[in-house]
Design a protein around this motif. Structure first.
Motif, PDB file in Angstrom:
ATOM      1  N   ASP A   1      -9.463  -0.380   2.789  1.00 27.52           N
ATOM      2  CA  ASP A   1      -8.623  -0.600   1.609  1.00 27.52           C
ATOM      3  C   ASP A   1      -9.466  -0.635   0.331  1.00 27.52           C
ATOM      4  O   ASP A   1      -9.107  -0.037  -0.691  1.00 27.52           O
ATOM      5  CB  ASP A   1      -7.846  -1.917   1.747  1.00 27.52           C
ATOM      6  CG  ASP A   1      -6.410  -1.708   2.196  1.00 27.52           C
ATOM      7  OD1 ASP A   1      -5.900  -0.584   2.034  1.00 27.52           O
ATOM      8  OD2 ASP A   1      -5.794  -2.659   2.694  1.00 27.52           O
TER       9      ASP A   1
ATOM     10  N   PHE B   1      -8.317   3.361   8.876  1.00 27.21           N
ATOM     11  CA  PHE B   1      -7.281   2.352   8.616  1.00 27.21           C
ATOM     12  C   PHE B   1      -6.069   2.577   9.518  1.00 27.21           C
ATOM     13  O   PHE B   1      -5.534   1.627  10.098  1.00 27.21           O
ATOM     14  CB  PHE B   1      -6.871   2.406   7.149  1.00 27.21           C
ATOM     15  CG  PHE B   1      -5.869   1.345   6.776  1.00 27.21           C
ATOM     16  CD1 PHE B   1      -6.287   0.093   6.358  1.00 27.21           C
ATOM     17  CD2 PHE B   1      -4.507   1.595   6.855  1.00 27.21           C
ATOM     18  CE1 PHE B   1      -5.365  -0.891   6.020  1.00 27.21           C
ATOM     19  CE2 PHE B   1      -3.580   0.628   6.530  1.00 27.21           C
ATOM     20  CZ  PHE B   1      -4.013  -0.622   6.105  1.00 27.21           C
TER      21      PHE B   1
ATOM     22  N   SER C   1       0.822  -1.206   0.000  1.00 29.09           N
ATOM     23  CA  SER C   1       0.000   0.000   0.000  1.00 29.09           C
ATOM     24  C   SER C   1       0.858   1.258   0.000  1.00 29.09           C
ATOM     25  O   SER C   1       0.571   2.231  -0.702  1.00 29.09           O
ATOM     26  CB  SER C   1      -0.922  -0.019   1.223  1.00 29.09           C
ATOM     27  OG  SER C   1      -1.711   1.143   1.273  1.00 29.09           O
TER      28      SER C   1
ATOM     29  N   GLN D   1     -10.035  -2.817   8.437  1.00 29.34           N
ATOM     30  CA  GLN D   1      -8.857  -2.632   7.593  1.00 29.34           C
ATOM     31  C   GLN D   1      -9.154  -2.986   6.135  1.00 29.34           C
ATOM     32  O   GLN D   1      -8.806  -2.237   5.211  1.00 29.34           O
ATOM     33  CB  GLN D   1      -7.704  -3.494   8.122  1.00 29.34           C
ATOM     34  CG  GLN D   1      -7.162  -3.019   9.462  1.00 29.34           C
ATOM     35  CD  GLN D   1      -6.190  -4.007  10.079  1.00 29.34           C
ATOM     36  OE1 GLN D   1      -6.531  -5.150  10.337  1.00 29.34           O
ATOM     37  NE2 GLN D   1      -4.967  -3.575  10.303  1.00 29.34           N
TER      38      GLN D   1
ATOM     39  N   ARG E   1     -10.696   2.834  -0.657  1.00 27.26           N
ATOM     40  CA  ARG E   1      -9.635   3.639  -1.267  1.00 27.26           C
ATOM     41  C   ARG E   1      -9.368   3.197  -2.707  1.00 27.26           C
ATOM     42  O   ARG E   1      -9.124   4.030  -3.586  1.00 27.26           O
ATOM     43  CB  ARG E   1      -8.367   3.552  -0.412  1.00 27.26           C
ATOM     44  CG  ARG E   1      -8.511   4.219   0.933  1.00 27.26           C
ATOM     45  CD  ARG E   1      -7.213   4.279   1.715  1.00 27.26           C
ATOM     46  NE  ARG E   1      -6.766   2.971   2.182  1.00 27.26           N
ATOM     47  CZ  ARG E   1      -5.734   2.789   2.995  1.00 27.26           C
ATOM     48  NH1 ARG E   1      -5.044   3.842   3.423  1.00 27.26           N
ATOM     49  NH2 ARG E   1      -5.382   1.576   3.392  1.00 27.26           N
TER      50      ARG E   1
ATOM     51  N   TYR F   1      -3.967  -0.995  -3.202  1.00 31.64           N
ATOM     52  CA  TYR F   1      -4.974  -1.139  -2.158  1.00 31.64           C
ATOM     53  C   TYR F   1      -5.670  -2.495  -2.249  1.00 31.64           C
ATOM     54  O   TYR F   1      -6.009  -3.102  -1.226  1.00 31.64           O
ATOM     55  CB  TYR F   1      -5.999  -0.009  -2.255  1.00 31.64           C
ATOM     56  CG  TYR F   1      -5.477   1.340  -1.839  1.00 31.64           C
ATOM     57  CD1 TYR F   1      -4.776   1.501  -0.648  1.00 31.64           C
ATOM     58  CD2 TYR F   1      -5.690   2.470  -2.622  1.00 31.64           C
ATOM     59  CE1 TYR F   1      -4.292   2.740  -0.257  1.00 31.64           C
ATOM     60  CE2 TYR F   1      -5.210   3.712  -2.236  1.00 31.64           C
ATOM     61  CZ  TYR F   1      -4.515   3.839  -1.057  1.00 31.64           C
ATOM     62  OH  TYR F   1      -4.038   5.070  -0.666  1.00 31.64           O
TER      63      TYR F   1
ATOM     64  N   ASN G   1      -8.454   6.570   5.295  1.00 28.96           N
ATOM     65  CA  ASN G   1      -7.132   6.551   5.934  1.00 28.96           C
ATOM     66  C   ASN G   1      -7.229   6.677   7.450  1.00 28.96           C
ATOM     67  O   ASN G   1      -6.462   6.054   8.187  1.00 28.96           O
ATOM     68  CB  ASN G   1      -6.264   7.690   5.399  1.00 28.96           C
ATOM     69  CG  ASN G   1      -5.675   7.398   4.042  1.00 28.96           C
ATOM     70  OD1 ASN G   1      -5.664   6.260   3.585  1.00 28.96           O
ATOM     71  ND2 ASN G   1      -5.190   8.428   3.374  1.00 28.96           N
TER      72      ASN G   1
ATOM     73  N   SER H   1      -3.310  -5.084  -0.817  1.00 26.84           N
ATOM     74  CA  SER H   1      -3.288  -4.927   0.634  1.00 26.84           C
ATOM     75  C   SER H   1      -4.540  -5.530   1.269  1.00 26.84           C
ATOM     76  O   SER H   1      -4.463  -6.224   2.296  1.00 26.84           O
ATOM     77  CB  SER H   1      -3.175  -3.448   0.999  1.00 26.84           C
ATOM     78  OG  SER H   1      -3.271  -3.246   2.389  1.00 26.84           O
ATOM     79  N   ALA H   2      -5.705  -5.295   0.658  1.00 28.65           N
ATOM     80  CA  ALA H   2      -6.955  -5.849   1.194  1.00 28.65           C
ATOM     81  C   ALA H   2      -6.919  -7.371   1.206  1.00 28.65           C
ATOM     82  O   ALA H   2      -7.373  -8.009   2.167  1.00 28.65           O
ATOM     83  CB  ALA H   2      -8.139  -5.354   0.364  1.00 28.65           C
TER      84      ALA H   2
END
Length: 420
Positions: free
Chosen positions: A81, A119, A20, A77, A84, A178, A116, A181-182
């Motif tokens: 993600d 997160f 990320s 979280q 975003r 993103y 953000n 990351s997710a």
């Protein structure tokens, strides 16, 4: 949770953040260059875009700690993600359809900003659940070093991508990061919480966290120090692209390189933080780090032509190095000194105040850069950086070697608050 399992969870969490960070570093170059080169944004509009990226801390920064405490940590979280990713991906889509405007970029920055907030509080709350207390300082240093490395490579990659593909297509890199990351965070174990049958009122929970931080003899002053630094950071976010492109006439690839140099300072600061704090003490290291940041901020806008590029790079390195030492040291102290039941609210309170200064700095810098110019604006905000060490020197921290040398009694258990 076994030691091996904890380590595996940490490294997946670390990989998600690294991916990320890298995408965001590319986006940090691509998005302002989209505003400047594609939409011909004014100085004030650049300030609005920069401020929108952080304004959510002023809106939901305080309740974010309560929200995170009540939500499933992993779900918060992953959900942020995905939000975003969708917001950032809308930029190239709007451009391809001919609908892209500065207002659209501001809305995207706002969506990312709100995501953000949740997160970051969730992430900071998660780390102490999988890392032993004695390893927190090292893990925080590693996280900051990783962030610094992505700052170093990401803007350079972003500048090259913008040069080769154009500013708007390069934004897609951020959206993809993103999604990755997710996926990684979705594989983490859900946090088990002992939730009460009824939660106290949100205002009461926020007030408890606020009182704990503002009355704390270490957390209070370090929060105001971070606020002064972040106020300057907000101005830099708004004015740096403007200064490099319109006053120094740097091409996109060079803009990416010069912005990436911040990563060098962050990497050096993160790598040296354990040694510096071990040798000088955490309290003394904070004062020195703030003084270094003052010098770096003053050096950034010096010179013309090639010497100006060198001054910008050197000042950027010094400022970033000092900020990272401040960030790692104070974050670790909060994670270890806060009562577990207050941690998410402590983190949210500190970030509400300190990160809330970023959009304020961005808006003021954008408004000032129009009539005064980017260089004069950077000098003005460099002077404001001096508030950071002064705040520490006028607090109990000035007498300490280490932050832990000041004995702080644990807060009394909160009285039960009847649910509505």
């Amino acid at each position: 949770m076994s030691v091996e399992h904890r380590a595996g969870v940490f490294w997946r969490w670390w990989a998600a953040g690294t991916t990320s960070y890298l995408g965001s570093a590319v986006g940090a170059v691509a998005l302002p260059l989209t505003a400047l080169t594609v939409l011909d944004a004014s100085a004030f509009e650049m300030g609005l875009v920069a401020a929108a990226g952080y304004v959510a801390w002023l809106v939901i920064g305080l309740p974010a700690g309560v929200i995170v405490q009540r939500l499933p940590l992993r779900g918060a979280q992953v959900g942020t993600d995905l939000a975003r990713a969708v917001a950032v991906a809308s930029v190239p889509l709007a451009w391809w359809w001919g609908w892209l405007t500065v207002a659209h970029l501001i809305v995207v920055a706002l969506v990312v900003s709100f995501a953000n907030v949740l997160f970051d509080v969730a992430n900071a709350t998660f780390l102490p659940t999988v890392v032993p207390r004695e390893q927190l300082h090292a893990r925080n240093s590693l996280t900051s070093a990783t962030h610094a490395a992505t700052q170093l490579g990401g803007p350079s990659l972003g500048g090259v991508a913008v040069q080769a593909l154009g500013a708007v297509p390069a934004v897609l890199v951020d959206a993809v990061s993103y999604l990755v990351s997710a996926a990684l965070l979705g594989s983490l174990p859900a946090r088990r919480t002992d939730a009460p049958d009824r939660w106290p009122p949100v205002r009461a929970m926020i007030g408890e966290g606020w009182r704990y931080v503002t009355r704390h003899p270490v957390m209070g002053p370090t929060m105001w120090t971070a606020t002064a630094v972040n106020f300057v950071c907000g101005a830099q976010l708004a004015v740096y692209p403007l200064y490099l492109v319109r006053e120094l006439h740097a091409p996109p690839a060079l803009v990416g390189v010069l912005l990436a140099v911040e990563g060098v300072g962050s990497l050096v600061g993160a790598a040296l933080t354990p040694w510096i704090t071990g040798r000088w003490g955490t309290a003394r290291s904070l004062v020195v780090a703030c003084l270094v940041s003052v010098g770096g901020a003053a050096l950034v806008p010096v010179g013309v032509g090639a010497p100006a590029y060198l001054a910008f790079a050197a000042g950027n390195v010094l400022f970033a190095a000092g900020v990272v030492v401040l960030s790692v040291t104070t974050r670790t102290y909060r994670q270890t000194a806060s009562p577990p039941g207050l941690l998410s609210r402590v983190m949210a309170t500190v970030r509400f105040v300190s990160w809330g200064a970023i959009p304020v700095g961005g808006l003021l810098a954008g408004a000032l850069a129009g009539p005064a110019g980017a260089r004069a604006t950077l000098f003005c905000f460099a002077a404001a950086t001096a508030l950071a060490p002064l705040t520490l020197l006028f607090s109990p921290i000035r007498r300490l070697r280490d932050l832990t040398d000041l004995r702080v009694d644990a807060p009394p258990a909160p009285e039960p608050v009847a649910a509505p």
